[in-house]
Write a protein that holds these residues in place. Structure first.
Motif, mmCIF file in Angstrom:
data_model
loop_
_atom_site.group_PDB
_atom_site.id
_atom_site.type_symbol
_atom_site.label_atom_id
_atom_site.label_comp_id
_atom_site.label_asym_id
_atom_site.label_seq_id
_atom_site.Cartn_x
_atom_site.Cartn_y
_atom_site.Cartn_z
ATOM 1 N N VAL A 97 -5.374 -10.264 2.379
ATOM 2 C CA VAL A 97 -4.349 -9.222 2.471
ATOM 3 C C VAL A 97 -3.324 -9.579 3.549
ATOM 4 O O VAL A 97 -2.119 -9.442 3.334
ATOM 5 C CB VAL A 97 -4.989 -7.843 2.760
ATOM 6 N N MET A 98 -3.793 -10.059 4.686
ATOM 7 C CA MET A 98 -2.870 -10.379 5.781
ATOM 8 C C MET A 98 -2.076 -11.654 5.554
ATOM 9 O O MET A 98 -0.903 -11.720 5.905
ATOM 10 C CB MET A 98 -3.645 -10.503 7.103
ATOM 11 N N PHE A 99 -2.712 -12.687 4.965
ATOM 12 C CA PHE A 99 -2.085 -14.011 4.948
ATOM 13 C C PHE A 99 -2.047 -14.703 3.587
ATOM 14 O O PHE A 99 -1.414 -15.744 3.461
ATOM 15 C CB PHE A 99 -2.819 -14.942 5.926
ATOM 16 N N LYS A 128 -6.893 -1.879 3.696
ATOM 17 C CA LYS A 128 -5.769 -0.993 3.364
ATOM 18 C C LYS A 128 -4.762 -0.940 4.506
ATOM 19 O O LYS A 128 -3.556 -1.002 4.278
ATOM 20 C CB LYS A 128 -6.280 0.407 3.034
ATOM 21 N N LEU A 129 -5.251 -0.844 5.718
ATOM 22 C CA LEU A 129 -4.347 -0.820 6.866
ATOM 23 C C LEU A 129 -3.552 -2.124 6.943
ATOM 24 O O LEU A 129 -2.334 -2.108 7.129
ATOM 25 C CB LEU A 129 -5.142 -0.613 8.153
ATOM 26 N N PHE A 130 -4.242 -3.249 6.758
ATOM 27 C CA PHE A 130 -3.548 -4.531 6.791
ATOM 28 C C PHE A 130 -2.531 -4.642 5.655
ATOM 29 O O PHE A 130 -1.462 -5.220 5.824
ATOM 30 C CB PHE A 130 -4.538 -5.690 6.749
ATOM 31 N N ALA A 131 -2.854 -4.080 4.490
ATOM 32 C CA ALA A 131 -1.911 -4.100 3.359
ATOM 33 C C ALA A 131 -0.657 -3.304 3.698
ATOM 34 O O ALA A 131 0.462 -3.730 3.377
ATOM 35 C CB ALA A 131 -2.578 -3.540 2.105
ATOM 36 N N ASN A 132 -0.824 -2.167 4.333
ATOM 37 C CA ASN A 132 0.334 -1.367 4.728
ATOM 38 C C ASN A 132 1.195 -2.109 5.732
ATOM 39 O O ASN A 132 2.415 -2.016 5.700
ATOM 40 C CB ASN A 132 -0.114 -0.024 5.298
ATOM 41 N N CYS A 133 0.559 -2.854 6.613
ATOM 42 C CA CYS A 133 1.304 -3.621 7.610
ATOM 43 C C CYS A 133 2.021 -4.823 7.000
ATOM 44 O O CYS A 133 3.074 -5.214 7.475
ATOM 45 C CB CYS A 133 0.363 -4.101 8.712
ATOM 46 N N ARG A 134 1.447 -5.394 5.968
ATOM 47 C CA ARG A 134 2.027 -6.599 5.355
ATOM 48 C C ARG A 134 3.341 -6.299 4.640
ATOM 49 O O ARG A 134 4.203 -7.155 4.527
ATOM 50 C CB ARG A 134 1.021 -7.213 4.374
ATOM 51 N N ASN A 135 3.489 -5.097 4.132
ATOM 52 C CA ASN A 135 4.725 -4.690 3.469
ATOM 53 C C ASN A 135 5.065 -5.576 2.271
ATOM 54 O O ASN A 135 6.200 -6.007 2.089
ATOM 55 C CB ASN A 135 5.891 -4.651 4.473
ATOM 56 N N ASP A 136 4.061 -5.856 1.441
ATOM 57 C CA ASP A 136 4.239 -6.617 0.209
ATOM 58 C C ASP A 136 3.786 -5.718 -0.942
ATOM 59 O O ASP A 136 2.597 -5.416 -1.066
ATOM 60 C CB ASP A 136 3.399 -7.899 0.266
ATOM 61 N N ALA A 137 4.710 -5.314 -1.771
ATOM 62 C CA ALA A 137 4.401 -4.379 -2.852
ATOM 63 C C ALA A 137 3.327 -4.910 -3.793
ATOM 64 O O ALA A 137 2.521 -4.135 -4.328
ATOM 65 C CB ALA A 137 5.662 -4.046 -3.646
ATOM 66 N N ILE A 139 0.783 -6.594 -3.005
ATOM 67 C CA ILE A 139 -0.519 -6.411 -2.357
ATOM 68 C C ILE A 139 -0.812 -4.927 -2.187
ATOM 69 O O ILE A 139 -1.900 -4.457 -2.490
ATOM 70 C CB ILE A 139 -0.572 -7.161 -1.008
ATOM 71 N N GLN A 140 0.173 -4.172 -1.764
ATOM 72 C CA GLN A 140 -0.023 -2.746 -1.528
ATOM 73 C C GLN A 140 -0.428 -1.987 -2.777
ATOM 74 O O GLN A 140 -1.151 -0.997 -2.689
ATOM 75 C CB GLN A 140 1.239 -2.130 -0.932
ATOM 76 N N LYS A 141 -0.012 -2.440 -3.949
ATOM 77 C CA LYS A 141 -0.327 -1.716 -5.181
ATOM 78 C C LYS A 141 -1.832 -1.649 -5.451
ATOM 79 O O LYS A 141 -2.282 -0.796 -6.201
ATOM 80 C CB LYS A 141 0.395 -2.345 -6.376
ATOM 81 N N HIS A 142 -2.605 -2.517 -4.822
ATOM 82 C CA HIS A 142 -4.052 -2.519 -5.009
ATOM 83 C C HIS A 142 -4.757 -1.447 -4.172
ATOM 84 O O HIS A 142 -5.951 -1.239 -4.325
ATOM 85 C CB HIS A 142 -4.641 -3.886 -4.665
ATOM 86 N N PHE A 143 -4.005 -0.798 -3.308
ATOM 87 C CA PHE A 143 -4.571 0.218 -2.425
ATOM 88 C C PHE A 143 -3.879 1.543 -2.704
ATOM 89 O O PHE A 143 -2.659 1.606 -2.678
ATOM 90 C CB PHE A 143 -4.377 -0.196 -0.961
ATOM 91 N N LYS A 144 -4.650 2.553 -2.966
ATOM 92 C CA LYS A 144 -4.068 3.873 -3.233
ATOM 93 C C LYS A 144 -3.562 4.437 -1.919
ATOM 94 O O LYS A 144 -4.325 4.887 -1.091
ATOM 95 C CB LYS A 144 -5.099 4.779 -3.879
ATOM 96 N N PRO A 153 -1.787 -1.626 14.951
ATOM 97 C CA PRO A 153 -2.102 -2.994 15.362
ATOM 98 C C PRO A 153 -0.981 -4.011 15.198
ATOM 99 O O PRO A 153 -0.717 -4.774 16.104
ATOM 100 C CB PRO A 153 -3.283 -3.394 14.514
ATOM 101 N N CYS A 154 -0.314 -4.021 14.048
ATOM 102 C CA CYS A 154 0.653 -5.089 13.846
ATOM 103 C C CYS A 154 2.101 -4.622 14.027
ATOM 104 O O CYS A 154 2.985 -5.437 14.157
ATOM 105 C CB CYS A 154 0.478 -5.721 12.462
ATOM 106 N N GLN A 155 2.336 -3.342 13.938
ATOM 107 C CA GLN A 155 3.664 -2.741 14.142
ATOM 108 C C GLN A 155 4.694 -3.155 13.106
ATOM 109 O O GLN A 155 5.861 -2.869 13.256
ATOM 110 C CB GLN A 155 4.181 -3.037 15.547
ATOM 111 N N GLN A 156 4.284 -3.862 12.045
ATOM 112 C CA GLN A 156 5.237 -4.289 11.024
ATOM 113 C C GLN A 156 5.849 -3.092 10.294
ATOM 114 O O GLN A 156 7.000 -3.117 9.917
ATOM 115 C CB GLN A 156 4.583 -5.225 10.027
ATOM 116 N N CYS A 157 5.058 -2.042 10.095
ATOM 117 C CA CYS A 157 5.563 -0.861 9.378
ATOM 118 C C CYS A 157 6.745 -0.247 10.126
ATOM 119 O O CYS A 157 7.718 0.188 9.517
ATOM 120 C CB CYS A 157 4.482 0.205 9.237
ATOM 121 N N SER A 158 6.643 -0.196 11.443
ATOM 122 C CA SER A 158 7.689 0.454 12.224
ATOM 123 C C SER A 158 8.957 -0.383 12.316
ATOM 124 O O SER A 158 10.005 0.109 12.670
ATOM 125 C CB SER A 158 7.169 0.767 13.627
#
Length: 160
Positions: A97-99, A128-137, A139-144, A153-158
């Protein structure tokens, strides 16, 4: 395995060249790379999906690593927040998910089911948290996701 040094780079070469016999031997041997199992490395590798499909099973894809991420991240020049670097218990799904590529994430989720999705690191982070941080649709589609999740942790979302 005496004719090839066991390193991340050599394992990546075996993945790229689809050397099934050597990849299988490394997995069966229980080898690790910077404290992470071969399937975790395959999940991060662009061409590692065939390894996950062929050798990934629920039991070997649900196991969290005891190693912290710091040494692996430094070796591979991964950009990761210090809070994550000092954590352990990462599963192949979390690392994919992260890499890794979205196809690796899909393959692992298909094999691990709910149990694999619920795994947490020592600091209680999950895929799921890492998927939200990755900001890749893809990947994110696999997590509700029931709403925007601001992960500390990663601050990518912000940053988006």
């Amino acid at each position: 395995m005496t004719d090839i040094e066991l390193s991340i780079e050599n394992f990546a070469f075996l993945i790229d060249s689809k050397d099934e016999d050597r990849v299988k031997a490394i997995i069966e041997k229980g080898a690790s790379f910077k404290g992470f199992p071969p399937l975790a490395i395959a999940g991060m590798h662009t061409n590692g999906t065939w390894v996950l499909e062929k050798y990934g099973k629920k039991d070997n894809l649900c196991q969290g690593s005891t190693a912290q991420l710091k040494e692996l991240a430094q070796h591979l020049s991964l950009d990761v927040d210090d809070e994550i670097l000092e954590d352990s218990g990462f599963t192949p799904l979390m690392l994919a998910v992260m890499f890794g590529p979205p196809q690796s994430v899909a393959i692992i989720i298909d094999k691990v089911g709910k149990e694999g999705l619920e795994a947490k690191t020592e600091k209680s982070y999950d895929a799921k948290l890492f998927a939200n941080c990755r900001n890749d649709a893809n990947i994110q589609k696999h997590f509700k996701n029931t709403g925007r999740h601001h992960c500390e942790p990663c601050q990518q979302c912000s940053l988006m």
